[in-house]
Scaffold this motif. Structure first.
Motif, short mmCIF file in Angstrom:
data_model
loop_
_atom_site.label_atom_id
_atom_site.label_comp_id
_atom_site.label_asym_id
_atom_site.label_seq_id
_atom_site.Cartn_x
_atom_site.Cartn_y
_atom_site.Cartn_z
N GLY A 1 -10.01 -7.58 -1.67
CA GLY A 1 -10.71 -6.29 -1.79
C GLY A 1 -10.64 -5.48 -0.52
O GLY A 1 -10.48 -4.24 -0.55
N GLU A 2 -10.75 -6.14 0.64
CA GLU A 2 -10.69 -5.44 1.93
C GLU A 2 -9.31 -4.80 2.15
O GLU A 2 -9.19 -3.67 2.62
N SER B 1 -7.18 -3.89 -0.15
CA SER B 1 -7.07 -2.77 -1.10
C SER B 1 -7.82 -1.55 -0.59
O SER B 1 -7.34 -0.41 -0.69
N ASP B 2 -9.01 -1.76 0.00
CA ASP B 2 -9.79 -0.64 0.55
C ASP B 2 -9.05 0.06 1.68
O ASP B 2 -9.08 1.30 1.79
N TYR C 1 -6.40 2.23 0.18
CA TYR C 1 -7.01 3.38 -0.50
C TYR C 1 -7.40 4.47 0.49
O TYR C 1 -7.20 5.67 0.23
N ASN C 2 -7.91 4.07 1.65
CA ASN C 2 -8.41 5.04 2.63
C ASN C 2 -7.34 5.55 3.59
O ASN C 2 -7.59 6.48 4.36
N ASN D 1 -3.17 0.65 -5.70
CA ASN D 1 -3.22 1.95 -5.01
C ASN D 1 -1.93 2.76 -5.19
O ASN D 1 -1.68 3.70 -4.44
N LYS E 1 -12.45 -5.74 10.18
CA LYS E 1 -12.70 -5.93 8.75
C LYS E 1 -12.26 -7.35 8.38
O LYS E 1 -11.44 -7.95 9.07
#
Length: 555
Positions: free
Chosen positions: A214-215, A217-218, A221-222, A249, A361
């Protein structure tokens, strides 16, 4: 199954203790020898020019006829990287899981192994029977699939080698650890536990792989521009998470590095990585897509994820270079001893204009258990004796403290060094005996031809350089025909040190002329005099001690 009564057990670490990597452990039951892992270690800074380090296997070569096999716990270089050297010297079978054996095959191809090798695939349900023992395996969590621990059943109790492990309650690919099987081994009685110590200094738990995806992917995304992800090539779980994040993404994925491509293709063909064919693009196609539509996956030839990144940051990579607006995600932690390299590479990437994400992160979790996981392994197995392995001495020491906390008596814990033997005879335990052990250094195609003396010379050359003195003599006339000529490299800049070189030349001339007047002329004594006098003269003038090589020729 009928097993011989166990009269004698010897446990010997040939590598992987007092260091990180180079894992190799010997379990000797009666007259049978079982070898666990055959790894390599990447060189320390002081090992100038060395490519890799593997264990000294003199003891195994001396006892080859007693070796029943090499048992591999997982497919990382620190456990299989030295297998080609072992098999070049020993004709013994190899046992490993499907992925581990596939990676071993790649290693043997790289090193052009020609003779046939007997391999036997095992899994966590396999049981192997030998006259002296019954060997079973249990699944472990690690940063690579198909990792196993090994149990040797004896009449004194089981000997358990955990391999590298963590305890992950939510692992990737539903590869749960065989906790029930480990507990059952503990209930049946464990004589000695050999357990991974890499993270014995770190409190708590190592963290779950599930959170990392998840990290990553984030981050994609950003990110407004390209995302460059650096991972260890053998961390297949992390590679799968990068692939999943790219899909989620809407980014195409380019793979940089021959080693990464080879391992990725192997893992896809064996079914360990799932990826749609259209997701992967060639590195040459990166510029055909918008920056926010591309992710780049990289590592290096030796599995160090920062070697290629460093070249990208210096704008010296022939295919991809870091540019302003890139996001660089380092999904790895430094190998102990390589922290400075990580820091310098991150600095280079920042100078190149990249947004570097490392440490802030949870984009990476260790594949080695922290203190609570190590204590859980001790509690599950309930061993009578304990040997911390896989780690520097301070890590082994920290693991010893954990073992004491869970109730293992201090006299039943052994902190061993390479070559030390822990021997069990009946109810007695003996320590103190040693077998040959140490490092075999690999430099290019040379294996073991670089020793401490060569490394010492390389260190001298790197510190103060070299000074070569060439003199041609007429022995009959007892006079100098040519020279002395002084050549230096890495000592002083000759054009700015003409006076020093001139004075040094006079020192040599005086020594040679004095020596020529003696009744008998010994070249070795002249060379020694030149070295000693020049060494003293140059140290007084420069406070440096270059390597001095006198060359005397006769006409």
């Amino acid at each position: 199954m009928f097993m011989e009564k166990t009269e004698n057990i010897k446990l010997i670490a040939l590598g992987g203790v007092g260091e990180v990597g180079k894992n190799m452990f010997v379990v000797e039951i009666n007259s049978d020898i079982f070898v666990i892992d055959a790894g390599l270690m990447y060189p320390e800074d002081s090992m100038l020019g060395i490519d890799m380090v593997i264990p000294d296997i003199t003891y195994l070569k001396e006892n080859e006829e007693r070796i029943k096999g090499i048992f591999l716990t997982h497919g990382h270089d620190e456990s299989i990287g030295g297998i080609f050297y072992l098999l070049n010297n020993l004709s013994v079978p190899i046992y490993g899981t499907k992925l581990t054996l596939a990676l071993v095959g790649e290693k043997l191809k790289e090193n052009r192994m020609r003779q046939s090798v007997f391999v036997k695939e095992i899994d966590n349900e396999t049981i192997l029977s030998f006259p002296s023992t019954e060997i079973s395996f249990f699944r472990t969590n690690h940063s690579i699939p198909d990792s196993v621990g090994i149990s040797f059943e004896t009449s004194m109790g089981a000997i358990i080698h955990t391999g590298d492990f963590k305890i992950d309650q939510t692992p990737v690919a539903d590869s749960h650890m065989d906790i029930g099987k480990i507990a059952k081994l503990g209930e049946n009685g464990v004589l000695c536990l050999l357990s991974d110590s890499i993270n014995a200094e770190r409190p708590g738990y190592s963290g779950s792989e599930a959170r990392v995806g998840g990290e990553i992917s984030d981050v994609m995304y950003n990110a407004d521009g390209r995302v460059i992800v650096a991972v260890f090539a053998s961390n297949l779980y992390r590679i799968q998470q990068v692939i999943n994040a790219a899909v989620k993404n809407n980014r195409k994925l380019a793979v940089v590095g021959k080693n990464m491509n080879n391992i990725l293709n192997l893992a896809i063909s064996l079914g360990y990585i799932s990826v749609e064919e259209e997701l992967i693009i060639s590195v040459n196609e990166i510029n055909k897509h918008e920056s926010n539509e591309v992710a780049i996956l990289t590592t290096s030839n030796h599995g160090d994820p920062l070697a290629v990144l460093s070249r990208m940051a210096k704008q010296s990579h022939k295919l991809v270079n870091v540019k302003d607006g890139d996001t660089v995600l380092i999904a790895a932690t430094p190998i102990p001893g390589h922290e400075l390299v990580f820091s310098k590479t991150i600095d280079l990437l920042s100078r190149a204009g990249a947004n570097v994400i490392f440490g802030q992160k949870q984009i990476h979790v260790s594949g080695h258990g922290h203190q609570e996981e190590l204590k859980m392994m001790l509690n599950l197995t309930k061993p009578k004796y304990f040997i911390p392995i896989h780690g520097e001495f301070k890590m082994q020491k920290a693991h010893e403290k954990l073992a004491k906390q869970v109730g293992i008596e201090s006299q039943n814990i052994f902190l061993v060094d390479k070559g030390e033997v822990v021997e069990f005879k009946g109810q007695n335990v003996y320590t103190g005996a040693k077998v040959p052990s140490g490092n075999v250094l690999i430099d290019g195609l040379g294996i073991g031809d670089v020793g401490n003396i060569v490394l010492r010379d390389r260190r001298l050359l790197s510190q103060d350089g070299i000074l070569i003195v060439v003199v041609t003599l007429n022995k009959q006339k007892k006079q100098i025909t040519s020279g002395p000529e002084i050549i230096t490299r890495g000592f002083v800049y000759v054009r700015e040190s003409e006076e020093l070189i001139g004075e040094a030349t006079k020192v040599v001339s005086n020594i040679v002329e004095r020596s020529m007047q003696e009744h008998s002329i010994e070249w070795s004594s002249i060379k020694l005099s030149i070295r000693e006098s020049l060494n003293q003269f140059l140290y007084e003038k420069t406070k440096r001690r270059p390597m001095i090589l006198p060359i005397i020729m006769e006409i």
